[in-house]
Design a protein around this motif. Sequence first.
Motif, PDB file in Angstrom:
ATOM      1  N   ALA A  94       0.833  -1.216   0.000  1.00 33.67           N
ATOM      2  CA  ALA A  94       0.000   0.000   0.000  1.00 33.67           C
ATOM      3  C   ALA A  94       0.866   1.264   0.000  1.00 33.67           C
ATOM      4  O   ALA A  94       1.996   1.261   0.484  1.00 33.67           O
ATOM      5  CB  ALA A  94      -0.906   0.003   1.227  1.00 33.67           C
ATOM      6  N   LEU A  95       0.328   2.338  -0.543  1.00 33.96           N
ATOM      7  CA  LEU A  95       1.000   3.631  -0.421  1.00 33.96           C
ATOM      8  C   LEU A  95       1.123   3.968   1.066  1.00 33.96           C
ATOM      9  O   LEU A  95       0.136   3.864   1.797  1.00 33.96           O
ATOM     10  CB  LEU A  95       0.196   4.741  -1.113  1.00 33.96           C
ATOM     11  CG  LEU A  95      -0.071   4.645  -2.615  1.00 33.96           C
ATOM     12  CD1 LEU A  95      -0.684   5.954  -3.112  1.00 33.96           C
ATOM     13  CD2 LEU A  95       1.172   4.323  -3.413  1.00 33.96           C
ATOM     14  N   VAL A  96       2.287   4.386   1.484  1.00 36.45           N
ATOM     15  CA  VAL A  96       2.448   4.760   2.892  1.00 36.45           C
ATOM     16  C   VAL A  96       2.223   6.252   3.110  1.00 36.45           C
ATOM     17  O   VAL A  96       2.063   6.697   4.236  1.00 36.45           O
ATOM     18  CB  VAL A  96       3.835   4.357   3.441  1.00 36.45           C
ATOM     19  CG1 VAL A  96       4.006   2.854   3.382  1.00 36.45           C
ATOM     20  CG2 VAL A  96       4.955   5.064   2.700  1.00 36.45           C
ATOM     21  N   CYS A  97       2.221   7.014   2.029  1.00 31.17           N
ATOM     22  CA  CYS A  97       2.008   8.457   2.146  1.00 31.17           C
ATOM     23  C   CYS A  97       0.838   8.819   1.249  1.00 31.17           C
ATOM     24  O   CYS A  97       0.871   8.573   0.043  1.00 31.17           O
ATOM     25  CB  CYS A  97       3.274   9.206   1.730  1.00 31.17           C
ATOM     26  SG  CYS A  97       3.080  10.987   1.759  1.00 31.17           S
ATOM     27  N   ARG A  98      -0.209   9.386   1.829  1.00 37.19           N
ATOM     28  CA  ARG A  98      -1.425   9.657   1.057  1.00 37.19           C
ATOM     29  C   ARG A  98      -1.688  11.142   0.865  1.00 37.19           C
ATOM     30  O   ARG A  98      -2.664  11.525   0.244  1.00 37.19           O
ATOM     31  CB  ARG A  98      -2.614   8.991   1.747  1.00 37.19           C
ATOM     32  CG  ARG A  98      -2.528   7.475   1.702  1.00 37.19           C
ATOM     33  CD  ARG A  98      -3.570   6.819   2.562  1.00 37.19           C
ATOM     34  NE  ARG A  98      -3.290   7.033   3.968  1.00 37.19           N
ATOM     35  CZ  ARG A  98      -4.176   6.815   4.947  1.00 37.19           C
ATOM     36  NH1 ARG A  98      -5.398   6.398   4.642  1.00 37.19           N
ATOM     37  NH2 ARG A  98      -3.850   7.016   6.206  1.00 37.19           N
ATOM     38  N   GLU A  99      -0.824  11.974   1.434  1.00 35.70           N
ATOM     39  CA  GLU A  99      -0.983  13.412   1.239  1.00 35.70           C
ATOM     40  C   GLU A  99       0.049  13.884   0.223  1.00 35.70           C
ATOM     41  O   GLU A  99       1.139  13.332   0.151  1.00 35.70           O
ATOM     42  CB  GLU A  99      -0.777  14.146   2.558  1.00 35.70           C
ATOM     43  CG  GLU A  99      -1.873  13.864   3.555  1.00 35.70           C
ATOM     44  CD  GLU A  99      -1.443  14.211   4.967  1.00 35.70           C
ATOM     45  OE1 GLU A  99      -2.062  15.101   5.553  1.00 35.70           O
ATOM     46  OE2 GLU A  99      -0.482  13.607   5.481  1.00 35.70           O
ATOM     47  N   SER A 100      -0.290  14.919  -0.537  1.00 33.28           N
ATOM     48  CA  SER A 100       0.628  15.341  -1.598  1.00 33.28           C
ATOM     49  C   SER A 100       1.769  16.195  -1.058  1.00 33.28           C
ATOM     50  O   SER A 100       2.783  16.351  -1.716  1.00 33.28           O
ATOM     51  CB  SER A 100      -0.136  16.072  -2.693  1.00 33.28           C
ATOM     52  OG  SER A 100      -0.745  17.215  -2.150  1.00 33.28           O
ATOM     53  N   ARG A 101       1.609  16.748   0.144  1.00 33.22           N
ATOM     54  CA  ARG A 101       2.705  17.511   0.747  1.00 33.22           C
ATOM     55  C   ARG A 101       2.428  17.663   2.221  1.00 33.22           C
ATOM     56  O   ARG A 101       1.292  17.537   2.677  1.00 33.22           O
ATOM     57  CB  ARG A 101       2.848  18.877   0.074  1.00 33.22           C
ATOM     58  CG  ARG A 101       1.591  19.717   0.181  1.00 33.22           C
ATOM     59  CD  ARG A 101       1.589  20.912  -0.744  1.00 33.22           C
ATOM     60  NE  ARG A 101       0.218  21.239  -1.119  1.00 33.22           N
ATOM     61  CZ  ARG A 101      -0.137  22.293  -1.821  1.00 33.22           C
ATOM     62  NH1 ARG A 101       0.777  23.130  -2.251  1.00 33.22           N
ATOM     63  NH2 ARG A 101      -1.391  22.513  -2.122  1.00 33.22           N
ATOM     64  N   GLY A 102       3.475  17.965   2.958  1.00 33.22           N
ATOM     65  CA  GLY A 102       3.310  18.174   4.390  1.00 33.22           C
ATOM     66  C   GLY A 102       4.609  17.985   5.117  1.00 33.22           C
ATOM     67  O   GLY A 102       5.684  18.048   4.523  1.00 33.22           O
ATOM     68  N   LYS A 103       4.464  17.785   6.439  1.00 35.65           N
ATOM     69  CA  LYS A 103       5.630  17.516   7.286  1.00 35.65           C
ATOM     70  C   LYS A 103       5.345  16.240   8.052  1.00 35.65           C
ATOM     71  O   LYS A 103       4.222  16.040   8.540  1.00 35.65           O
ATOM     72  CB  LYS A 103       5.835  18.664   8.271  1.00 35.65           C
ATOM     73  CG  LYS A 103       6.688  19.791   7.712  1.00 35.65           C
ATOM     74  CD  LYS A 103       7.230  20.662   8.830  1.00 35.65           C
ATOM     75  CE  LYS A 103       8.385  21.514   8.312  1.00 35.65           C
ATOM     76  NZ  LYS A 103       9.127  22.173   9.382  1.00 35.65           N
TER      77      LYS A 103
END
Lengths: 435, 162
Positions: A94-103
Amino acid sequence: MNQQDFDPIGWAVVDDKARGVFRVHRRAFVDQNIFELERNRIFNRCWIYAAHVSEVAEPGQFISRDVAGRALIVNRDRDGRLHVFFNTCTHRGALVCRESRGKARNFSCPYHGWTFADDGRLVHQPIPASYSPECNRDGELNLREVPRFDEFCGFIFVNYDAEAIALADYLADAGDYLRMASQHGAGGAGMEIVNGTQTYCARANWKLLQENSADGYHADTTHATYMDYIRAREGAVLNLYSDKGFGRVRNLGRGHSVSESIWGTPWGRPCARAMPSWGDDIKAEMEAVFEAMSARIGRERADFICHGDRNLLIFPNLVVNDVCALTVRTFYPKAPDYFEVNAWALAPRGESQRLRDLRLRNYLEFLGPGGFATPDDQEMLELCQKGYQAHAGVEWNDISRGMLSEDGEAPAKQDELQMRTFWRRWRDLLAGQPV
Amino acid sequence: MSVRTVTRPEVEDFLFHEADLLDNWRLEEWALLFTDDGEYLIPPTDTPDGDPRRDLFLVYDDRHRLGERVRRLGKKTAHAEFPHSRTRHLVTNVRISQDAEGVQATCNFVVYRSKNGVNDVYPGHSVYRLLPQEGGGFRIRSKRATLDVDTLRPQGKVSIIL
Ligand code: FES
Ligand SMILES: [Fe+2]
């Protein structure tokens, strides 16, 4: 000729220097086999633009986006080191990062909860007792970095081939043009991607956009309404498309090229060439930018950057247009007749609010899916693609313009050397030659 | 200028009239709906709450450029819209609020566009700042049309007016 015996290597490109004839077979735009070959032999082996350092300037900052068909995370860890990971859990995907940007200090997989630190280490597996210590003995379950990534003047590229040549070598003479794109602005504080992505697409083959992005021959016809608009606002503009032409094209090596000129074009440049309608204050501010840049990088280079225009093509899918604004544009095909585009505005860090506003207005008068020009380019690409349905009846595109003078002093900007440079590289890589 | 009290049906009538002008390509008349300092904005799909002076929008038209956009779309050389696409603007969920500055109206929209055998859909919502006119009707001081799509795909462009 049927699908099987279509040999793009010896067949798709006619390159007859003696006769001054250059042709590309229209099957190159529609053929599924060629599309697969392009993925394997071009996109899986070339350096591909992924992100700009300003998007991951701070420790902990990340972005996630698709780059040449892979979901990636580009981030800076808490110690300030840059990483580029495949955005896929090493457990079952699965994708572990689902936001396009952040910290983020960690990336936690939503499926079974494996958690990876910002440097990629697998730091947590729910119910850990059930796992053998052998399972991640050599770190093979850590988040996987892409085989290669590197940064050049703030531009971050990836390569999916571990054996790839160094990025600086790959860029050849295009490197200095990328450096120029990093030297804008009075302060010398570096560049930043302006917030806001233009994500769009066209129902056409991706190579049509590479051809179109530095096509000096189409401006007066495809962009007639834009020229009308500038003429109406600024009064008479130069007649640029005389037989003699203006500006030149340079082959930058390894498939890269630039079409460039100094003065000559009818639009204003946010860094830094004012239009009469912008008024005296803006003009004065831009002259001060030019002076500051002259002091920093030398007058000749500042003159070239501030008063000239450049359409830079980096093989295979990066366009840095330094015209009525500075843009970074990259694209990737999903099918022979469909590609996706991401485009951004690049700007000097610390630019005054007044110049930034002017830059954005100026960008949008021409560029982007709501501009006065880009939609007409997209329309042309789609009309060409429709035309290629008849590739069995009308087989060839002609790209011969200026071929007899292409090795001379200054091949004209509205000739087609930039396209031939692209196609020659395309032909060689599809034939399996080394990158 | 004294601000009269306006009702939602009045605003709805105005928005339906605007949609009708757009669908009939009466764009010169559409441009005349705007005040002299009017603006028309479309934020980027990944920054819907952005500020056009700081963020890269899709459309950032002041009154002059809005007029030029309309002029452009009237020409055969506005290739993306030649021949004109067929469009249909649906406007719903209208809400209004009023203060001394004027009227703010919000609505949802769906625009259908059909051209070259391809049908595209543009869903979104708009925020209007309207100036009530003495004899009835409104002028538009600002129209901000936010597309409720993650990316501009597969539409690819906004060559029409939303
Ligand atoms: S797929 Fe990520 S924890 Fe299972
Ligand atoms: Fe163009």
